[in-house]
Design a protein around this motif. Structure first.
Motif, mmCIF file in Angstrom:
data_model
loop_
_atom_site.group_PDB
_atom_site.id
_atom_site.type_symbol
_atom_site.label_atom_id
_atom_site.label_comp_id
_atom_site.label_asym_id
_atom_site.label_seq_id
_atom_site.Cartn_x
_atom_site.Cartn_y
_atom_site.Cartn_z
ATOM 1 N N PHE A 35 8.213 -12.718 75.380
ATOM 2 C CA PHE A 35 8.076 -13.743 74.350
ATOM 3 C C PHE A 35 6.682 -14.348 74.388
ATOM 4 C CE2 PHE A 35 8.079 -18.244 73.284
ATOM 5 C CZ PHE A 35 8.651 -18.252 72.019
ATOM 6 N N ARG A 36 6.214 -14.666 75.573
ATOM 7 C CA ARG A 36 4.893 -15.278 75.728
ATOM 8 C C ARG A 36 3.802 -14.373 75.169
ATOM 9 N NH1 ARG A 36 0.473 -15.138 78.919
ATOM 10 N NH2 ARG A 36 -0.487 -17.122 79.512
ATOM 11 N N GLN A 37 3.913 -13.101 75.468
ATOM 12 C CA GLN A 37 2.905 -12.156 74.998
ATOM 13 C C GLN A 37 2.997 -11.942 73.493
ATOM 14 O OE1 GLN A 37 3.913 -8.887 77.584
ATOM 15 N NE2 GLN A 37 2.504 -9.554 79.193
ATOM 16 N N GLN A 38 4.214 -11.822 72.982
ATOM 17 C CA GLN A 38 4.406 -11.587 71.551
ATOM 18 C C GLN A 38 3.956 -12.768 70.709
ATOM 19 O OE1 GLN A 38 8.565 -10.716 71.392
ATOM 20 N NE2 GLN A 38 8.363 -8.736 72.419
ATOM 21 N N GLN A 39 4.215 -13.970 71.183
ATOM 22 C CA GLN A 39 3.887 -15.165 70.426
ATOM 23 C C GLN A 39 2.494 -15.695 70.724
ATOM 24 O OE1 GLN A 39 5.965 -16.087 68.028
ATOM 25 N NE2 GLN A 39 7.177 -14.336 68.685
ATOM 26 N N GLY A 40 1.806 -15.062 71.655
ATOM 27 C CA GLY A 40 0.452 -15.484 71.966
ATOM 28 C C GLY A 40 0.373 -16.829 72.650
ATOM 29 N N PHE A 41 1.389 -17.168 73.427
ATOM 30 C CA PHE A 41 1.363 -18.437 74.154
ATOM 31 C C PHE A 41 0.244 -18.411 75.186
ATOM 32 C CE2 PHE A 41 5.543 -20.953 73.664
ATOM 33 C CZ PHE A 41 5.479 -20.803 72.286
ATOM 34 N N SER A 42 -0.461 -19.523 75.293
ATOM 35 C CA SER A 42 -1.644 -19.590 76.155
ATOM 36 C C SER A 42 -1.544 -20.769 77.112
ATOM 37 C CB SER A 42 -2.906 -19.729 75.292
ATOM 38 O OG SER A 42 -2.807 -20.888 74.464
ATOM 39 N N THR A 43 -2.410 -20.745 78.121
ATOM 40 C CA THR A 43 -2.494 -21.852 79.090
ATOM 41 C C THR A 43 -3.957 -22.255 79.260
ATOM 42 O OG1 THR A 43 -2.539 -20.241 80.909
ATOM 43 C CG2 THR A 43 -0.406 -21.166 80.335
ATOM 44 N N MET A 262 14.416 -22.503 77.908
ATOM 45 C CA MET A 262 13.585 -23.439 78.667
ATOM 46 C C MET A 262 12.345 -22.757 79.220
ATOM 47 S SD MET A 262 16.036 -26.182 80.544
ATOM 48 C CE MET A 262 17.110 -27.240 79.548
ATOM 49 N N ARG A 263 12.485 -21.508 79.619
ATOM 50 C CA ARG A 263 11.335 -20.770 80.136
ATOM 51 C C ARG A 263 10.295 -20.498 79.050
ATOM 52 N NH1 ARG A 263 11.159 -16.907 85.084
ATOM 53 N NH2 ARG A 263 12.331 -18.145 86.572
ATOM 54 N N LYS A 264 10.727 -20.513 77.829
ATOM 55 C CA LYS A 264 9.783 -20.342 76.728
ATOM 56 C C LYS A 264 9.042 -21.633 76.426
ATOM 57 C CE LYS A 264 12.542 -16.654 74.652
ATOM 58 N NZ LYS A 264 13.408 -16.260 73.517
ATOM 59 N N GLN A 265 9.400 -22.683 77.135
ATOM 60 C CA GLN A 265 8.743 -23.972 76.950
ATOM 61 C C GLN A 265 8.058 -24.470 78.219
ATOM 62 O OE1 GLN A 265 11.532 -26.544 74.276
ATOM 63 N NE2 GLN A 265 12.827 -24.958 75.175
ATOM 64 N N ARG A 266 8.603 -24.136 79.376
ATOM 65 C CA ARG A 266 8.009 -24.495 80.658
ATOM 66 C C ARG A 266 8.046 -23.263 81.556
ATOM 67 N NH1 ARG A 266 4.410 -27.933 83.129
ATOM 68 N NH2 ARG A 266 4.898 -28.099 85.355
ATOM 69 N N PRO A 267 6.886 -22.737 81.964
ATOM 70 C CA PRO A 267 6.861 -21.528 82.789
ATOM 71 C C PRO A 267 7.712 -21.670 84.044
ATOM 72 C CG PRO A 267 4.640 -22.070 82.049
ATOM 73 C CD PRO A 267 5.515 -23.225 81.659
ATOM 74 N N SER A 268 8.496 -20.637 84.314
ATOM 75 C CA SER A 268 9.266 -20.509 85.549
ATOM 76 C C SER A 268 10.346 -21.572 85.732
ATOM 77 C CB SER A 268 8.331 -20.515 86.768
ATOM 78 O OG SER A 268 8.868 -19.759 87.811
ATOM 79 N N ALA A 269 10.798 -22.201 84.647
ATOM 80 C CA ALA A 269 11.913 -23.145 84.752
ATOM 81 C C ALA A 269 13.119 -22.420 85.349
ATOM 82 C CB ALA A 269 12.256 -23.708 83.371
ATOM 83 N N VAL A 270 13.742 -23.021 86.345
ATOM 84 C CA VAL A 270 14.774 -22.389 87.174
ATOM 85 C C VAL A 270 14.123 -21.178 87.835
ATOM 86 C CG1 VAL A 270 17.116 -21.453 87.341
ATOM 87 C CG2 VAL A 270 16.574 -23.158 85.588
ATOM 88 N N ARG A 329 6.961 -19.916 64.919
ATOM 89 C CA ARG A 329 6.872 -21.360 64.701
ATOM 90 C C ARG A 329 7.032 -22.150 65.986
ATOM 91 N NH1 ARG A 329 10.838 -22.622 59.916
ATOM 92 N NH2 ARG A 329 12.099 -21.113 61.045
ATOM 93 N N GLY A 330 7.340 -21.500 67.079
ATOM 94 C CA GLY A 330 7.417 -22.245 68.330
ATOM 95 C C GLY A 330 8.627 -21.854 69.142
ATOM 96 N N PRO A 331 8.816 -22.498 70.300
ATOM 97 C CA PRO A 331 9.898 -22.152 71.207
ATOM 98 C C PRO A 331 11.241 -22.581 70.660
ATOM 99 C CG PRO A 331 8.807 -24.125 71.950
ATOM 100 C CD PRO A 331 8.014 -23.628 70.786
ATOM 101 N N PRO A 332 12.295 -21.892 71.114
ATOM 102 C CA PRO A 332 13.628 -22.234 70.629
ATOM 103 C C PRO A 332 14.177 -23.449 71.327
ATOM 104 C CG PRO A 332 13.785 -20.492 72.238
ATOM 105 C CD PRO A 332 12.309 -20.776 72.052
ATOM 106 N N SER A 333 15.210 -24.008 70.712
ATOM 107 C CA SER A 333 15.962 -25.085 71.359
ATOM 108 C C SER A 333 16.801 -24.480 72.454
ATOM 109 C CB SER A 333 16.852 -25.763 70.327
ATOM 110 O OG SER A 333 17.780 -26.594 70.944
ATOM 111 N N PRO A 334 17.059 -25.226 73.540
ATOM 112 C CA PRO A 334 17.872 -24.675 74.604
ATOM 113 C C PRO A 334 19.272 -24.270 74.170
ATOM 114 C CG PRO A 334 16.708 -26.607 75.371
ATOM 115 C CD PRO A 334 16.478 -26.500 73.901
ATOM 116 N N CYS A 335 19.793 -24.837 73.114
ATOM 117 C CA CYS A 335 21.156 -24.515 72.737
ATOM 118 C C CYS A 335 21.370 -24.900 71.286
ATOM 119 C CB CYS A 335 22.131 -25.282 73.634
ATOM 120 S SG CYS A 335 23.667 -24.403 73.926
#
Length: 416
Positions: A35-43, A262-270, A329-335
């Motif tokens: 997901f990170r690679q496909q959506q071009g998420f950066s740090t 959650m991992r799509k919003q915060r790296p390595s969550a859980v 358009r951005g990360p999904p909702s957790p549920c």
């Protein structure tokens, strides 16, 4: 069987094996990276020269797309960066702030964030020092000794034990002639990359968080040392608790989807398999309590119907995103969400939630988890380096044998 109970009973009846949970956890890591690679998420923000020293761990950087931006800056040398991420909840895009434990030189940034986003509850899942290593700078005052951080004055009004594992502090924060209350909860018996050893004490903290949050729409701030492993567990359980209170557990309820989102919003969550397995057991405890006779007697459809009518219906495309569909358009909702706006009071708890406070979490052989700790790769570019195929036993970004990073390898823990 009521329609409301069906998702809970289906979850309890599924009973995934350890092997299935291991594969799920592996798939979460692979899909989050894709997901990170496909959506071009950066740090990029966290890797900038002026910000790099604000990160406690060089391989844990927030995504630019979900990071918390500091608009309130009280010092000339401050930037808008803090190692923190917004995580979406049932009704709000900014339901949680997942952040690292403050460093000595980021205390001001931390309090600017708390004030700007009007945080009312802070949940801390670590000690200041663990296994001889500094994990978090103390950012709260000792009792009756005010703490001054830049223009912020923090006073501790009361400290008490919620239970043997949780300390609750009542704080008062002052800034520019304004005062605000803040509840600080600290779980003191949770080892880094490990799990709590008592379901009841942990779930009681989750309950108390919502009780203190009430109807406030501000995000709940959650942190451990890195702001990913233990933090992700708390955010996930608090989210599931909210779903129960709203009677909004979807038919296709899945911890896999929540953690992946959650991992799509915060790296390595859980962050570890052990934490992921603990989530399943803790959610099972919640669901069993909710299915107990009379558990929902105070949660009337009339009460929640009014709340949903006030919030309005969530757009169909947002509900679709909740199931893990990648979207530019951005990360999904957790549920899946039933609407937006203020949620009803959270003090309405199902009887039996604390029915088994002494129930211990299962202890698995330590060798099973020795290598289940992720290395997110080079932090300078925020990159990931897959080292094997998704179908192999190791998957992506597993550390082999002893970790080389700043955190200690898993070890037998004793209560400090």
């Amino acid at each position: 069987m009521s329609r409301r109970d069906q998702p809970l009973r289906a979850f309890l009846g599924a009973g995934p094996s350890p092997g299935q949970l291991r594969q799920e956890f592996q798939d979460i890591k692979v899909q989050a990276i894709a997901f990170r690679q496909q959506q071009g998420f950066s740090t990029e923000a966290g890797a900038r020269k002026e910000n790099i020293k604000k990160n406690r761990y060089k391989d844990i950087l927030p995504y630019d797309q979900t990071r918390v931006i500091l608009n309130l800056r009280t010092d000339e040398g401050q930037t808008d960066y803090i190692n923190a991420s917004f995580i979406e909840g049932l009704y709000r895009k900014r339901c949680y702030i997942a952040t690292q434990g403050p460093l000595a030189h980021t205390l001001l940034d931390f309090w600017c964030m708390i004030w700007e986003y009007e945080v009312k509850v802070v949940a801390m899942a670590c000690r200041e020092v663990e296994m001889g290593k500094k994990k978090c700078e103390r950012y709260w005052p000792l009792e009756q000794e005010p703490l001054q951080i830049g223009p912020f004055s923090i006073l501790q009004l009361k400290e008490q034990e919620l239970n043997p594992d949780v300390i609750v502090r009542t704080l008062r924060v002052s800034f520019q002639q304004e005062e605000r209350p803040l509840t600080h909860l600290q779980y003191v018996a949770w080892p880094d990359r490990g799990i709590p050893d008592n379901y009841g004490h942990f779930l009681e903290m989750i309950e108390h968080m919502r009780l203190k949050q009430g109807e406030d729409s501000a995000p709940i701030c959650v942190h451990c040392s890195a702001g990913c492993g233990r933090t992700g567990v708390i955010c996930t359980l608090e989210h599931v608790r909210h779903l129960l209170l709203q009677q909004s557990v979807p038919p296709d309820f899945s911890i896999f989807n929540i953690v992946l989102a959650m991992r799509k919003q915060r790296p390595s969550a859980v962050q570890t398999l052990e934490q992921y397995e603990f989530l399943y057991q803790a959610v099972a405890e919640l669901f069993r309590a909710a299915l107990a006779p009379g558990a929902y007697e105070n949660l009337t459809e009339e009460h929640f119907g009014a709340s949903r009518a006030h919030a309005g219906a969530a757009p169909q495309d947002e509900r679709h995103l909740c199931c893990g569909d990648a979207s530019p358009r951005g990360p999904p909702s957790p549920c899946p969400s039933t609407g937006r706006g203020k949620a009803p009071l959270y003090s309405l708890k199902p009887p039996g939630l604390m029915a088994s406070p002494q129930k211990k979490a299962p202890s698995s052989p330590r060798h099973e988890y020795t290598d289940s700790y992720e290395d997110l790769g080079s932090s300078s570019c925020g990159g990931y380096s897959p080292i094997t195929s998704p179908t192999s036993g190791l998957g992506y970004n597993f550390r082999i044998r002893k970790p080389k990073g700043p955190r200690d390898p898993p070890a037998e823990w004793t209560r400090l």
